[in-house]
Design a protein around this motif. Structure first.
Motif, PDB file in Angstrom:
ATOM      1  N   ALA A  41       0.769  -1.356  -0.031  1.00 46.57           N
ATOM      2  CA  ALA A  41      -0.062  -0.071  -0.017  1.00 46.57           C
ATOM      3  C   ALA A  41       0.865   1.268  -0.057  1.00 46.57           C
ATOM      4  O   ALA A  41       0.181   2.331  -0.257  1.00 46.57           O
ATOM      5  CB  ALA A  41      -0.795  -0.138   1.194  1.00 46.57           C
ATOM      6  N   PRO A  44       2.862   3.516  -5.294  1.00 44.06           N
ATOM      7  CA  PRO A  44       1.768   4.532  -5.911  1.00 44.06           C
ATOM      8  C   PRO A  44       0.514   3.434  -6.300  1.00 44.06           C
ATOM      9  O   PRO A  44       0.767   2.288  -6.742  1.00 44.06           O
ATOM     10  CB  PRO A  44       2.433   5.255  -6.986  1.00 44.06           C
ATOM     11  N   GLN A  45      -0.604   4.167  -6.357  1.00 45.30           N
ATOM     12  CA  GLN A  45      -1.994   3.280  -6.750  1.00 45.30           C
ATOM     13  C   GLN A  45      -1.671   2.950  -8.135  1.00 45.30           C
ATOM     14  O   GLN A  45      -2.278   1.932  -8.682  1.00 45.30           O
ATOM     15  CB  GLN A  45      -3.006   4.271  -6.635  1.00 45.30           C
ATOM     16  N   SER A  46      -0.861   3.733  -8.793  1.00 51.88           N
ATOM     17  CA  SER A  46      -0.780   3.112 -10.544  1.00 51.88           C
ATOM     18  C   SER A  46      -0.141   2.067 -10.765  1.00 51.88           C
ATOM     19  O   SER A  46      -0.033   1.211 -11.431  1.00 51.88           O
ATOM     20  CB  SER A  46       0.095   4.264 -11.125  1.00 51.88           C
ATOM     21  N   GLN A  47       0.745   1.484  -9.343  1.00 58.82           N
ATOM     22  CA  GLN A  47       1.604   0.229  -9.281  1.00 58.82           C
ATOM     23  C   GLN A  47       0.609  -0.787  -8.539  1.00 58.82           C
ATOM     24  O   GLN A  47       1.446  -1.545  -7.651  1.00 58.82           O
ATOM     25  CB  GLN A  47       2.896   0.329  -8.828  1.00 58.82           C
ATOM     26  N   GLY A  48      -0.686  -0.446  -8.180  1.00 61.32           N
ATOM     27  CA  GLY A  48      -1.360  -1.483  -7.424  1.00 61.32           C
ATOM     28  C   GLY A  48      -1.382  -1.170  -5.792  1.00 61.32           C
ATOM     29  O   GLY A  48      -1.740  -1.962  -4.943  1.00 61.32           O
ATOM     30  N   GLY A  49      -0.793   0.083  -5.398  1.00 60.91           N
ATOM     31  CA  GLY A  49      -0.665   0.479  -4.079  1.00 60.91           C
ATOM     32  C   GLY A  49      -1.532   1.337  -3.521  1.00 60.91           C
ATOM     33  O   GLY A  49      -2.783   1.431  -4.163  1.00 60.91           O
ATOM     34  N   GLY A  50      -1.405   2.342  -2.603  1.00 61.61           N
ATOM     35  CA  GLY A  50      -2.303   3.099  -1.988  1.00 61.61           C
ATOM     36  C   GLY A  50      -3.441   2.261  -1.126  1.00 61.61           C
ATOM     37  O   GLY A  50      -3.339   1.355  -0.727  1.00 61.61           O
ATOM     38  N   GLN A  52      -6.157   1.775  -1.754  1.00 63.32           N
ATOM     39  CA  GLN A  52      -7.101   0.761  -2.432  1.00 63.32           C
ATOM     40  C   GLN A  52      -6.572  -0.549  -2.564  1.00 63.32           C
ATOM     41  O   GLN A  52      -7.501  -1.605  -2.252  1.00 63.32           O
ATOM     42  CB  GLN A  52      -7.029   1.209  -3.928  1.00 63.32           C
ATOM     43  N   ALA A  53      -5.058  -0.761  -2.046  1.00 63.21           N
ATOM     44  CA  ALA A  53      -4.737  -2.229  -1.869  1.00 63.21           C
ATOM     45  C   ALA A  53      -5.357  -2.925  -0.591  1.00 63.21           C
ATOM     46  O   ALA A  53      -5.601  -3.887  -0.769  1.00 63.21           O
ATOM     47  CB  ALA A  53      -3.145  -2.203  -1.941  1.00 63.21           C
ATOM     48  N   ASP A  56      -8.959  -3.538  -1.298  1.00 64.77           N
ATOM     49  CA  ASP A  56      -9.258  -4.696  -2.196  1.00 64.77           C
ATOM     50  C   ASP A  56      -9.083  -5.802  -1.531  1.00 64.77           C
ATOM     51  O   ASP A  56      -9.957  -6.955  -1.504  1.00 64.77           O
ATOM     52  CB  ASP A  56      -8.133  -4.912  -3.307  1.00 64.77           C
TER      53      ASP A  56
END
Ligand SMILES: N[C@@H](CCC(=O)N[C@@H](CS)C(=O)NCC(=O)O)C(=O)O
Length: 247
Positions: A41, A44-50, A52-53, A56
């Motif tokens: 997390a 960056p969100q663009s790499q599946g992080g943030g 949002q990870a 999910d």
């Protein structure tokens, strides 16, 4: 050699990106073991992080048995929740869970006890509901913190002092384990949240504080604590410093 099944041979820790929280207990095991991992997390969100990870994993997006809340650990097909379970599993793979079954059970017992204290410390600033802001439960928090710092904190310290090692060893004996790392984190967190109360009670737990110091001096832990990966404690985590709660 430890067998790893995760993407790129790295463990994936999924935890709220802006705080230590319960994820820190897992992080300390990974760091002390020198195990390669990604703090998913924090990417960056663009790499599946943030965040949002984490969300999910909380929803039904993860394979395997869904765990209710972070931290989560992914290692290929293995997806785990619950701090104590994750630490036990990881530590066993890296020689940090005791030398035999009796020690491994002792470690689990101690880890769950440490996490009981973490829950109590959390409930001082959120005694009514986790969903409410601290400011909305401030009076109840002051009452809860007074009971915690005056009654429970000395009881907990006395308990850990009775099981703390004498003469330079670790909680399970000659070899360090993940419960030493967890006790370190507990003491650090309590000192951050309740500096005055901890200073007042410190003299009752010299052996506990010695374990904390020995963990801090372990080379990989020392280098981790100096690194940007170790976030400072803050008022979003489990251990929060509100002066009015430090009776
Ligand atoms: N017993 C669980 C507690 C997990 C937990 O409370 N996680 C917190 C962060 S440290 C969380 O995000 N909780 C969200 C929730 O309970 O809805 C564990 O040790 O992993």
């Amino acid at each position: 050699m430890v067998e790893q099944h995760s993407e790129g041979g790295r463990y994936e820790l999924v935890y709220w990106p802006f705080l230590q929280g319960r994820g820190e207990f897992v992080r300390l095991v990974l760091e002390d073991a020198g195990a390669p991992y990604v703090d998913v997390a924090r990417l960056p969100q663009s790499q599946g992080g943030g965040v949002q990870a984490v969300l999910d994993m909380r929803r039904d997006a993860a394979p395997g048995l869904r765990a209710f809340a972070p931290p989560y650990l992914r290692a290929g097909d293995v997806v785990l929740g619950q701090t104590a379970v994750i630490c036990d599993w990881l530590a066993a793979r890296h020689g940090l869970a005791g030398a035999n079954e009796v020690q491994r059970l002792a470690a689990r017992q101690l880890m769950l006890t440490i996490l009981d204290v973490v829950d109590e410390a959390h409930d001082t600033h959120h005694p009514v509901a986790s969903s409410l802001y601290f400011e909305d439960q401030r009076d109840a928090a002051i009452a809860a913190a007074r009971a915690f710092t005056r009654e429970r904190l000395p009881e907990w310290l006395d308990y850990f002092e009775t099981i703390a090692p004498r003469g330079g060893h670790w909680l399970l004996g000659d070899r360090a384990s993940y419960v030493d790392l967890a006790l370190f984190q507990l003491v650090e967190g309590l000192e951050y949240a309740f500096p005055a109360a901890m200073a007042r009670h410190a003299s009752r737990a010299p052996a506990v504080l010695a374990v904390r110091d020995r963990v801090r001096a372990r080379p990989r832990i020392a280098s981790y604590l100096d690194s940007p990966r170790r976030l400072p404690f803050n008022e979003d985590g489990v251990f929060r410093h509100y002066p009015e709660l430090d009776c």
